[in-house]
Structure formats: structure tokens, C-alpha cells
Write a protein that holds these residues in place. Structure first.
Motif, PDB file in Angstrom:
ATOM      1  N   SER A 142       0.979  -1.061  -0.171  1.00 58.64           N
ATOM      2  CA  SER A 142      -0.054   0.165   0.021  1.00 58.64           C
ATOM      3  C   SER A 142       0.975   1.272  -0.101  1.00 58.64           C
ATOM      4  CB  SER A 142      -0.965   0.105   1.089  1.00 58.64           C
ATOM      5  OG  SER A 142      -1.730  -1.157   1.186  1.00 58.64           O
ATOM      6  N   SER A 143       1.792   1.207   0.791  1.00 57.45           N
ATOM      7  CA  SER A 143       2.723   2.502   0.853  1.00 57.45           C
ATOM      8  C   SER A 143       3.489   2.511  -0.472  1.00 57.45           C
ATOM      9  CB  SER A 143       3.978   2.060   1.867  1.00 57.45           C
ATOM     10  OG  SER A 143       3.306   2.294   3.172  1.00 57.45           O
ATOM     11  N   ASN A 145       2.480   1.550  -3.393  1.00 55.82           N
ATOM     12  CA  ASN A 145       1.498   2.027  -4.606  1.00 55.82           C
ATOM     13  C   ASN A 145       1.236   3.397  -4.155  1.00 55.82           C
ATOM     14  OD1 ASN A 145       1.350  -0.582  -5.765  1.00 55.82           O
ATOM     15  ND2 ASN A 145      -0.457  -1.095  -4.397  1.00 55.82           N
ATOM     16  N   HIS A 177      -6.249  -3.733  -6.552  1.00 53.31           N
ATOM     17  CA  HIS A 177      -6.484  -3.888  -4.966  1.00 53.31           C
ATOM     18  C   HIS A 177      -6.751  -2.463  -4.346  1.00 53.31           C
ATOM     19  CE1 HIS A 177      -4.296  -3.695  -0.911  1.00 53.31           C
ATOM     20  NE2 HIS A 177      -4.492  -4.992  -1.110  1.00 53.31           N
ATOM     21  N   SER A 179      -5.848  -0.564  -2.086  1.00 52.87           N
ATOM     22  CA  SER A 179      -4.968   0.506  -2.068  1.00 52.87           C
ATOM     23  C   SER A 179      -4.793   1.557  -2.963  1.00 52.87           C
ATOM     24  CB  SER A 179      -3.431  -0.127  -1.667  1.00 52.87           C
ATOM     25  OG  SER A 179      -2.932  -0.752  -2.814  1.00 52.87           O
ATOM     26  N   LYS A 182      -7.520   4.270  -2.437  1.00 55.63           N
ATOM     27  CA  LYS A 182      -7.107   4.893  -1.377  1.00 55.63           C
ATOM     28  C   LYS A 182      -6.100   5.670  -1.703  1.00 55.63           C
ATOM     29  CE  LYS A 182      -6.935   2.729   2.738  1.00 55.63           C
ATOM     30  NZ  LYS A 182      -6.777   2.089   3.765  1.00 55.63           N
ATOM     31  N   ASP A 259       1.433  -2.928  -9.913  1.00 58.77           N
ATOM     32  CA  ASP A 259       1.078  -3.340  -8.615  1.00 58.77           C
ATOM     33  C   ASP A 259       1.201  -4.716  -8.732  1.00 58.77           C
ATOM     34  OD1 ASP A 259       0.135  -4.061  -6.004  1.00 58.77           O
ATOM     35  OD2 ASP A 259      -1.915  -3.496  -6.561  1.00 58.77           O
TER      36      ASP A 259
END
Length: 470
Positions: A142-143, A145, A177, A179, A182, A259
Motif C-alpha cells: 500500500s505504501s 503504491n 487492489h 490501496s 485509497k 502493482d
């Protein structure tokens, strides 16, 4: 001696106690339930005591047994989510990393740690066929991405100084995903400017649909900022057609981010499935998934370090690097979101050197093979249905029983089966919803998985399904 200090002798005693506990855990891991038989109220009662004002001393370690009892077992029958198995040599390295407590901001702050991380990054880049890439270790995919899309925003919209003024769009498949939406929100792009592109029957992004989506946006005055391809979708492990997507992104001057948090590291064992990975501008991947490392150990690779510096470089005088030496003057905080950074690379560096890269390649091949074997067992069992192709190691299926049930009935029955299977604790599955079908999902990214563990999946689901059907 100050109150927070302990002697080396005390540390040895405490460390031995902890290491013995960890070794006992590893010795009995296969016999442990995958899901602990514990309730929320029980964990609150066990661990929710008031803050102690007075020292407990060595007695403070007594509850570590309770920590293990209340923890999910990471044995070879944990098939939920996408979580690696916590390779023990890496765990030992994490202990040392915590003791020496290096802040891996710049070479001057942590010479060995920075050099080791840059070495590990070069190993990963070369192993994935992206030899000229550089990068940074992160807390997770997540970080990574978020950072990759931040680089895309700065490279295509120059938003750091005046903010985002251009009407930009980001493209990803409908299987992307969580992420990514977000990150689009956090970067001020807005989720309404994220285009979710249709997928084919095997859940790959359709390049022709991507082309149409970009054309529509350009006609309405918007600028395509980034295209995100998945190298292993979280639901099914689908690998998007990277080469075709890269060509479309390049044609429209959009940043091409991959990703690969779940799947990209499988390229070290199955390179042909990831053609076009080397065409990316940035790639996320998670060594704490398919290199089996203890959490946390994510990674962002990127083609152009200048793009990273243009995005993340903003230095106060208190952190200004004075050395012009290319090694001694290097600073991760000039190419990364983080200033304070833990020594994530030590576990990966030690683990890879201890076991050798071929051992990891073989284990990934085993996981891929086990997924195919599980899919075959499902296909050969009339009461089960394979719901999606098995491209990597995610296997999506559902219980049908004797047949004749409606889609609504199956979507009500299978969540009950999942809950029952996981509560019993012999095996742990997760779930996915594909084309409105609720699926049971087994994802194999565990160096402890054995062939017989696959049979447990089948037997547990059949037993739970038959009981729930009566």
C-alpha cells in the motif's frame, strides 16, 4: 546503571527465554490451530490490564505464552489473504536490527544499513528482469503504491509546489487492489477520477477498454496521468497483459505503474508470465509475501531516481547532506516518503544469503504447483466448483453440494461454510466475490505448505458444506 538499562548478562537470559519460546513455537507449529480459539472479550481480559507503574521485571515475559495462544498460527494450512510465512532466519535478523536500532535515513546515519538496503534493492531488480531499476523498501504494498502514484502525479502534473490544477485521470482494472483507490484519494486526485477498466473472463484488464476509456477522457479535456496494471490481482492472481498496457500508457504519455505486491516476485520462478514488467515506470512488490519475510518488508522499484527525488526531496537544514560522495552522500529520505526508516533490509539480506536464492525460487515454484494441484482436486470433486482460472497461487472455489441450488442459496451457504471452517482451525481460508459469486479462496504463499495440507482444505470444506446443508 539507569533504570531502563539492563546488563548484557540479563539480556542474554531474557533473549534465551524468548528464543526458546520461539523455537518451541516453530517445533509445534504444525500441531497448532490455524485460528486461535479465543474471543475478543478474552483477549481484552488477558492483555488489557492497566499500565503498570512499578517494574514487573522478568515476570513481564510470562504473558508471552498467552500471546502465542491468542495468535493465528502461521503453519502451512494458513491460506487466508496474501501473507508470507515469516522465515525464521529473517526473524533473527529482525532481533538484531531492533537492538542496534539504526535509523536508515542516509548513509551517514547508518552506513551498513543503507548499503545493505541498496544491495538488496539491486538484487530484487535484477531478479525481476529490471536490472537498471533502483528503489526503496517500504512498510508494504500500500505504501509502495502510494509512492508510485505520487511519482506519477509529480512527473505528469507537477503538483508539489502549486497543488494539483490539471484534470488528471488514473486507470486500473476493476479487480485492482483497494490501496489504489485509497492512494488516488490521498493524493488529491479524487476517486471519481479513477477509471476502473473492464476485465475479460479470466479477470485480466482489457487493453481495448483501456484505450477507449483514455480516449473518452482526452476528448473531454482530461489528462491521463497513470495506468496501473496488476501483476497478480488480490482475488484471483490474474496478471494483466503488461506489454500491451505499457504500449498504451506510453502512447498517451501516462505513467505506467505495476502493482505487483502479491504476484511480481513469482517472476523469479515463472518469468514468462510477467512479460512487460521491465517496461514499467514503477513497480510495487512485497518480500513479506512471496519471499516469506517477517512483516514488514514491502518495496517500490522505479526506473528513474530523478523522478523519485523530484517527488520526495524536501530537506530541512537539520538533515542537509554535506558530502558529495555518491555513496556517503546518499539519502533515502530524498527518494522516499519516510524520514525515519527501520532496518528492514537486514532480514532479507541475511535470509537470502543463508538459504541461497535457488531455495526461494524452488519454494515459489512449489507454491505455484500446489495451487494447480488444489484446483485439480476441486475440479475432480463434484460437490465443489472452481470459479476462476488459477494463474498464480490463488484458488477461488465454492461448495455446490448435490446441485440444484440457486445463486442466492449458494451465496448464503458458502459464507457459513467459511465461518465454520475457520472456526474449527484446521485450515484458514479467505473469501472473494467474483461476478456476484461468493467464493472460498485459498492463497498459497507459505514455505511450510505440504501436499497433504491441500487434502485438508477439501475435507474441511466438504464436511462443513454437508453439515450446513442439513
Amino acid at each position: 546503571m539507569r533504570s531502563l538499562e539492563i546488563s548484557p548478562e540479563q539480556f542474554r537470559l531474557l533473549a534465551k527465554q524468548v528464543c526458546d519460546l520461539a523455537a518451541d513455537y516453530l517445533e509445534t507449529i504444525d500441531a497448532r490451530p490455524v485460528a486461535p480459539a479465543v474471543t475478543g472479550a478474552e483477549t481484552e481480559k488477558t492483555f488489557g490490564a492497566p499500565l503498570p507503574e512499578k517494574a514487573l521485571g522478568p515476570e513481564a515475559l510470562n504473558d508471552l505464552q498467552n500471546v502465542l495462544r491468542s495468535s493465528r498460527g502461521n503453519n502451512g494450512r494458513f491460506f487466508g489473504y496474501v501473507l508470507g510465512s515469516g522465515e525464521p532466519v529473517g526473524a533473527l535478523a529482525d532481533l538484531l536490527a531492533s537492538v542496534i536500532n539504526q535509523n536508515v535515513t542516509a548513509w551517514r546515519s547508518s552506513p551498513s544499513a543503507v548499503t545493505i538496503e541498496r544491495t538488496v534493492i539491486s538484487w530484487l531488480s535484477e531478479a525481476l528482469g529490471c536490472k537498471d531499476f533502483t528503489g526503496t523498501l517500504t512498510g508494504g504494498g500500500s505504501s509502495a503504491n502510494l509512492m508510485g502514484l505520487a511519482m506519477a502525479r509529480e512527473a505528469r502534473a507537477s503538483a508539489n509546489e502549486k497543488g494539483l490544477s490539471a484534470k488528471v485521470t488514473v486507470y486500473a482494472s476493476e479487480e485492482v487492489h483497494m490501496s489504489i483507490p485509497k492512494a488516488v484519494a490521498l493524493l488529491g486526485i479524487g476517486r471519481e477520477n479513477l477509471r476502473l477498466v473492464r476485465t475479460d473472463a479470466s479477470f485480466h484488464m482489457l487493453p481495448e477498454e483501456l484505450e477507449r476509456a483514455i480516449a473518452r477522457d482526452k476528448d473531454s479535456g482530461k489528462t491521463p496521468m497513470a495506468v496501473v496494471a496488476s501483476a497478480g490481482t488480490v482475488n484471483t492472481g490474474a496478471v494483466d497483459p503488461l506489454t500491451q498496457i505499457a504500449a498504451i500508457a506510453r502512447k498517451h504519455n501516462a505513467w505506467f505503474h505495476v502493482d505487483g505486491a502479491y504476484g511480481a516476485l513469482a517472476a523469479i520462478a515463472a518469468r514468462s508470465r510477467f512479460q512487460g514488467l521491465e517496461l514499467a515506470d514503477s513497480i510495487s512488490l512485497d518480500p513479506h509475501k512471496w519471499l516469506y519475510q517477517p512483516l514488514d518488508c514491502g518495496c517500490l522499484l522505479y526506473r528513474d531516481p530523478d523522478a523519485a527525488r523530484n517527488t520526495f526531496s524536501h530537506t530541512g537544514d537539520y538533515t542537509r547532506v554535506l558530502s558529495s560522495d555518491p555513496i556517503e552522500g546518499f539519502a533515502f529520505f530524498e527518494e522516499s516518503l519516510e524520514l525515519s526508516r527501520r532496518f528492514r533490509a537486514l532480514k532479507l539480506w541475511l535470509s537470502l544469503r543463508y538459504h541461497g536464492f535457488e531455495a526461494f525460487r524452488k519454494s515459489i515454484k512449489d507454491d505455484l504447483g500446489y495451487a494447480r494441484d488444489l484446483a485439480e482436486k476441486i475440479v475432480n470433486q463434484p460437490e465443489l466448483e472452481l470459479v476462476a482460472p488459477v494463474e498464480l497461487s490463488a484458488v477461488c472455489f465454492r461448495y455446490l453440494g448435490a446441485g440444484g441450488r440457486s445463486e442466492g442459496d449458494l451465496n448464503r451457504l458458502n459464507p457459513l461454510i467459511l465461518k465454520d471452517v475457520n472456526k474449527k482451525g484446521r485450515v484458514y481460508l479467505s473469501n472473494a466475490t467474483l461476478r456476484a459469486k461468493f467464493c472460498l479462496r485459498a492463497c498459497i504463499v507459505n514455505h511450510r505448505t505440504k501436499p497433504e495440507d491441500l487434502d485438508v482444505v477439501i475435507s474441511e470444506v466438504l464436511e462443513a458444506g454437508r453439515q450446513a446443508s442439513h
